[in-house]
Motif scaffolding. Structure first.
Motif, PDB file in Angstrom:
ATOM      1  N   VAL A  77       0.844  -1.192   0.000  1.00  0.00           N
ATOM      2  CA  VAL A  77       0.000   0.000   0.000  1.00  0.00           C
ATOM      3  C   VAL A  77       0.879   1.241   0.000  1.00  0.00           C
ATOM      4  CG1 VAL A  77      -1.699   1.324   1.301  1.00  0.00           C
ATOM      5  CG2 VAL A  77      -1.941  -1.162   1.095  1.00  0.00           C
ATOM      6  N   MET A  78       0.709   2.070  -1.009  1.00  0.00           N
ATOM      7  CA  MET A  78       1.489   3.298  -1.149  1.00  0.00           C
ATOM      8  C   MET A  78       0.676   4.559  -0.881  1.00  0.00           C
ATOM      9  SD  MET A  78       4.713   2.782  -1.942  1.00  0.00           S
ATOM     10  CE  MET A  78       4.860   1.309  -0.937  1.00  0.00           C
ATOM     11  N   ALA A 111       6.534   6.440  -1.679  1.00  0.00           N
ATOM     12  CA  ALA A 111       5.838   6.826  -2.904  1.00  0.00           C
ATOM     13  C   ALA A 111       6.503   8.036  -3.549  1.00  0.00           C
ATOM     14  CB  ALA A 111       4.373   7.135  -2.593  1.00  0.00           C
ATOM     15  N   PHE A 112       6.915   8.990  -2.720  1.00  0.00           N
ATOM     16  CA  PHE A 112       7.552  10.197  -3.255  1.00  0.00           C
ATOM     17  C   PHE A 112       8.983   9.903  -3.693  1.00  0.00           C
ATOM     18  CE2 PHE A 112       4.398  11.654  -0.084  1.00  0.00           C
ATOM     19  CZ  PHE A 112       3.515  12.249  -0.975  1.00  0.00           C
ATOM     20  N   ASP A 113       9.637   8.957  -3.017  1.00  0.00           N
ATOM     21  CA  ASP A 113      10.965   8.539  -3.462  1.00  0.00           C
ATOM     22  C   ASP A 113      10.888   7.930  -4.861  1.00  0.00           C
ATOM     23  OD1 ASP A 113      11.924   9.327  -0.991  1.00  0.00           O
ATOM     24  OD2 ASP A 113      11.863   7.298  -0.142  1.00  0.00           O
ATOM     25  N   CYS A 158      -0.733  10.115  -8.656  1.00  0.00           N
ATOM     26  CA  CYS A 158      -1.068   8.704  -8.443  1.00  0.00           C
ATOM     27  C   CYS A 158      -0.839   7.867  -9.700  1.00  0.00           C
ATOM     28  CB  CYS A 158      -2.511   8.576  -7.976  1.00  0.00           C
ATOM     29  SG  CYS A 158      -2.784   9.147  -6.282  1.00  0.00           S
ATOM     30  N   ILE A 159      -1.135   8.430 -10.861  1.00  0.00           N
ATOM     31  CA  ILE A 159      -0.868   7.700 -12.111  1.00  0.00           C
ATOM     32  C   ILE A 159       0.631   7.531 -12.300  1.00  0.00           C
ATOM     33  CG2 ILE A 159      -1.057   7.792 -14.627  1.00  0.00           C
ATOM     34  CD1 ILE A 159      -3.735   9.279 -14.211  1.00  0.00           C
ATOM     35  N   ARG A 167       5.776   2.246  -9.696  1.00  0.00           N
ATOM     36  CA  ARG A 167       5.658   1.071  -8.840  1.00  0.00           C
ATOM     37  C   ARG A 167       4.420   0.288  -9.259  1.00  0.00           C
ATOM     38  NH1 ARG A 167       8.110   1.230  -3.669  1.00  0.00           N
ATOM     39  NH2 ARG A 167       7.010  -0.743  -3.378  1.00  0.00           N
ATOM     40  N   PRO A 168       4.524  -0.563 -10.284  1.00  0.00           N
ATOM     41  CA  PRO A 168       3.342  -1.288 -10.774  1.00  0.00           C
ATOM     42  C   PRO A 168       2.691  -2.180  -9.722  1.00  0.00           C
ATOM     43  CG  PRO A 168       5.136  -1.390 -12.376  1.00  0.00           C
ATOM     44  CD  PRO A 168       5.711  -0.802 -11.130  1.00  0.00           C
ATOM     45  N   ASP A 169       3.436  -2.564  -8.693  1.00  0.00           N
ATOM     46  CA  ASP A 169       2.881  -3.413  -7.641  1.00  0.00           C
ATOM     47  C   ASP A 169       2.163  -2.616  -6.556  1.00  0.00           C
ATOM     48  OD1 ASP A 169       5.272  -2.223  -6.805  1.00  0.00           O
ATOM     49  OD2 ASP A 169       5.682  -3.824  -5.356  1.00  0.00           O
TER      50      ASP A 169
END
Length: 399
Positions: A154-155, A210-212, A238-239, A245-247
């Motif tokens: 979860v990101m 997520a920001f990294d 988010c896109i 990170r496709p996962d």
């Protein structure tokens, strides 16, 4: 959108959540204090609260005076306890109980995106949550966010934003399907904890990773002062994150609730139409960045399923003599037309080399150096600014 099971109670490690509230006007002074108080009242304490002031020196000084006075009083109490043989420091105690407030100036260009990036760069939590400056969070808001992060995939996690109308009741003509116009959760989003394409800006959280992976919020696409109310910066982020990170899992949990003020001016049809038009302009910028397939994926379902059902409901209510039915159906049609018009104009501007935006690279706070975001420019961008707009509402679009 698929339901995501909740982790078992007690299995999640404690996650530190920094809360960022971006502010820009003294007109919302009482609202700002109420937002901070709602964070301080959380059942799961925030690690810290950061108030980021958007190029307003008077507001910055006033907030610094307010919270420095509190910190001074707490420090004096802590020193007295230390003199009596107690251990610990006042500021540490504040952080542990979620009471600590830090006031910062926006370190980037004017606008909500740069304010958020400033907050991200200055924060220390593993998760950064965003709350609108004219909203208050329910007591378990952060607890529901934290529970979702037990899953390392979860990101991002968003919540449900409930409108608080200035007139104390929803205008009869205002369709639930367009609550995104006033920064709130709209009819068409599924209930529960579900996977989504993007979270909704003013009630959202992101894992620092997520920001990294994807960089920060894009400047030049979000809101700025009192100009046209553009948005969609969280959609674009988010896109971009899903591509990096496709996962990654991006969720909305409708138990993470905030209550968002809707001023009288935004209950009027003129604002409704203007905001819908601006949404079209914003979507044109997003699709220019990420492509129409990703940029309009959720909107296709919304316009082909959710809105026709809303029109049918409005017409049925009109036939049954219920107040506002015809108005709601007409507002949906007008909102779609305005958004489509904005999209066409925005696309035409883009083809002529119109406004573009830059993506911020947010520095790691554990690495020594200035805690301010640096820009990674779009190489084809003539300017880092777009025709941004006034309202600091949470969700900036229909997706």
């Amino acid at each position: 959108m698929r339901p995501v099971p909740a982790p078992e109670e007690g299995t999640a490690p404690r996650v530190r959540i920094s809360v960022v509230i971006c502010v820009y006007t003294e007109d919302r002074w009482d609202d700002i204090l109420a937002a901070v108080d709602s964070v301080r009242a959380q059942s799961l304490p925030a690690h810290e609260t950061l108030l980021v002031v958007d190029h307003n020196a008077r507001l910055l000084r006033r907030l610094l005076d307010r919270y420095e006075d509190e910190r001074g009083a707490t420090a004096a109490t802590g020193q007295a306890e230390t003199d009596q043989g107690e251990t610990g420091q006042a500021e540490t105690g504040q952080a542990e109980t979620g009471q600590g407030v830090r006031v910062l100036a926006n370190a980037g260009p004017r606008g909500l995106s740069s304010g958020r990036n400033t907050g991200i760069a200055a924060s220390h939590g593993e998760v950064i949550a965003f709350l609108d400056d004219d909203a208050v969070a329910e007591r378990d808001w952060l607890r529901h966010f934290a529970a979702a992060y037990a899953d390392p995939r979860v990101m991002a996690v968003g919540g449900r934003t409930v409108p608080v109308w200035a007139s104390r009741r929803r205008p009869a003509w205002f369709p639930d399907e367009f609550d995104w116009v006033v920064g709130c959760t709209y009819r068409g989003l599924p209930p529960g904890r579900v996977r989504v394409r993007n979270v909704l800006g003013g009630n959202a959280s992101f894992r620092r990773e997520a920001f990294d992976a994807a960089g920060g919020f894009a400047s030049g696409i979000g809101r700025d002062g009192d100009r046209r109310p553009l948005g969609c910066e969280e959609t674009e982020l988010c896109i971009r994150l899903a591509r990096a990170r496709p996962d990654a899992l991006l969720l909305i949990d409708d138990r993470a609730v905030i209550h968002h003020k809707v001023p009288a001016a935004r209950e009027r049809f003129a604002y409704f139409r203007s905001r819908a038009y601006a949404e079209g302009l914003s979507k044109a910028l997003v699709t220019r960045s990420v492509g129409a397939q990703a940029g309009l994926e959720t909107e296709r379902r919304y316009t082909t399923r959710v809105l026709p059902a809303g029109i049918a409901r409005g017409l049925r209510d009109a036939l049954l003599g219920r107040a506002g039915g015809a108005g709601r159906a007409g507002a949906i049609v007008a909102g779609v037309a305005a958004a489509a018009g904005g999209y066409v104009v925005g696309t035409a501007r883009a083809r002529r080399g119109g406004p573009r935006f830059t993506i911020a690279a947010v520095p790691d706070p554990s690495v020594p150096g200035p805690a301010v975001p640096t820009a990674v420019p779009d190489p084809s961008a003539p300017s880092a600014r777009a025709d941004d707009g006034p309202a600091r509402s949470g969700h900036e679009g229909a997706a």
